[in-house]
Design a protein around this motif. Sequence first.
Motif, PDB file in Angstrom:
ATOM      1  N   VAL A  53      30.671  55.115   2.598  1.00  0.00           N
ATOM      2  CA  VAL A  53      29.965  56.234   1.562  1.00  0.00           C
ATOM      3  C   VAL A  53      28.738  55.289   1.186  1.00  0.00           C
ATOM      4  N   GLY A  54      28.244  54.366   2.027  1.00  0.00           N
ATOM      5  CA  GLY A  54      26.963  53.925   1.539  1.00  0.00           C
ATOM      6  C   GLY A  54      27.103  52.525   0.743  1.00  0.00           C
ATOM      7  N   ILE A  75      36.335  47.781   0.637  1.00  0.00           N
ATOM      8  CA  ILE A  75      34.952  47.008   1.221  1.00  0.00           C
ATOM      9  C   ILE A  75      35.115  48.237   2.507  1.00  0.00           C
ATOM     10  N   GLY A  76      36.083  48.384   3.177  1.00  0.00           N
ATOM     11  CA  GLY A  76      35.681  49.333   4.521  1.00  0.00           C
ATOM     12  C   GLY A  76      35.491  50.616   4.152  1.00  0.00           C
ATOM     13  N   PHE A  77      36.191  51.393   3.076  1.00  0.00           N
ATOM     14  CA  PHE A  77      35.684  52.644   2.835  1.00  0.00           C
ATOM     15  C   PHE A  77      34.519  52.720   2.149  1.00  0.00           C
ATOM     16  N   VAL A 108      16.045  45.691  -3.393  1.00  0.00           N
ATOM     17  CA  VAL A 108      16.503  46.742  -4.147  1.00  0.00           C
ATOM     18  C   VAL A 108      18.087  47.116  -3.590  1.00  0.00           C
ATOM     19  N   VAL A 109      19.133  47.271  -4.333  1.00  0.00           N
ATOM     20  CA  VAL A 109      20.317  47.438  -4.016  1.00  0.00           C
ATOM     21  C   VAL A 109      20.726  48.813  -4.752  1.00  0.00           C
ATOM     22  N   ALA A 110      21.075  49.549  -4.089  1.00  0.00           N
ATOM     23  CA  ALA A 110      21.938  50.813  -4.603  1.00  0.00           C
ATOM     24  C   ALA A 110      22.958  50.667  -5.702  1.00  0.00           C
ATOM     25  N   TYR A 111      23.180  51.431  -6.617  1.00  0.00           N
ATOM     26  CA  TYR A 111      24.026  51.263  -7.622  1.00  0.00           C
ATOM     27  C   TYR A 111      25.412  51.286  -7.342  1.00  0.00           C
ATOM     28  N   ILE A 112      25.651  51.942  -6.297  1.00  0.00           N
ATOM     29  CA  ILE A 112      26.929  52.000  -5.433  1.00  0.00           C
ATOM     30  C   ILE A 112      27.478  50.739  -5.071  1.00  0.00           C
ATOM     31  N   SER A 113      26.550  49.964  -4.587  1.00  0.00           N
ATOM     32  CA  SER A 113      26.878  48.650  -3.914  1.00  0.00           C
ATOM     33  C   SER A 113      27.180  47.735  -5.123  1.00  0.00           C
TER      34      SER A 113
END
Length: 277
Positions: free
Chosen positions: A135-136, A129-131, A60-65
């Motif tokens: 933030v998750g 990508i770095g930032f 399961v991948v978080a929406y932010i990803s």
Amino acid sequence: MSFEFRAIYWREMLKYFRYKSMLITSMVQPVMWLAFFGLAMSDSFDKLTSLVPNEPGVPVVAYISYMGAGIIAMDVLFSSLFGGTTLMFDKKFSLLRETLASPVPRSHIILGIGLSAVTKALFQTFIIIGFGRLVGMEFFKGYTLIETLIAIVGITLLVAIFTLGFLFLSGSIAITVENPEGMQSILTLVSMPIFFVSTALYPIDGFPTFLKVLSMFNPMTLLAGGIRYFALGTNFSVMGNHYIYTTADIVVAFLGLILFALVMLSAAMWRFNKVDI
């Protein structure tokens, strides 16, 4: 790379780094999208879909990803579209006339500007990508060093081809339009359907049929899907939707973006060869 090509490229890069407002804005804008829009939307979607069952054994991948790939695609879209405005201002202030009067081949002018746009787009991509990691945003989770390097190369190639395609489109418009207001209106008109009729921020499962078809041929959908293939893996679930990417999918993404870039290059060169300053 010829001397003329490098001259155009370095001129654009010097402008980019000397204009501090442009440089700072290009660095801060994608960070703000992730920090404000990304975190807020991610929390909201994750809560709304927390009760949706996921298939057993599927990561399961978080929406932010999921959205991180869309943020990269969105940032690259807008930066490449507005990158062509340099030609319009060169034409407006007679700088283009001086360039065309020089021995520089016309193809080198548009290609030099295109390469500078690719450099800026990659710079912004790696900032996101770095930032995003802070933030998750879980890009390259569980990857080995070799797999991470391969994924970064793949994302780099996708972003570069996508950027060239839209820079060539922007350049052909810029060389035709006579004023900045008209240019801005056209770019806004072009960018809105490309952005919203894509998988940048949400799945297309709920789209009407005709929008699904348009999205399939949307270069932004190809870019966002390609980034997710390299950054998130070939099998994952997000917001209750199960995504499986195959080698055929990434080949189609590359071929589609290459075809789009070649068509836009042909259009830009045709229009550029017709220009009479």
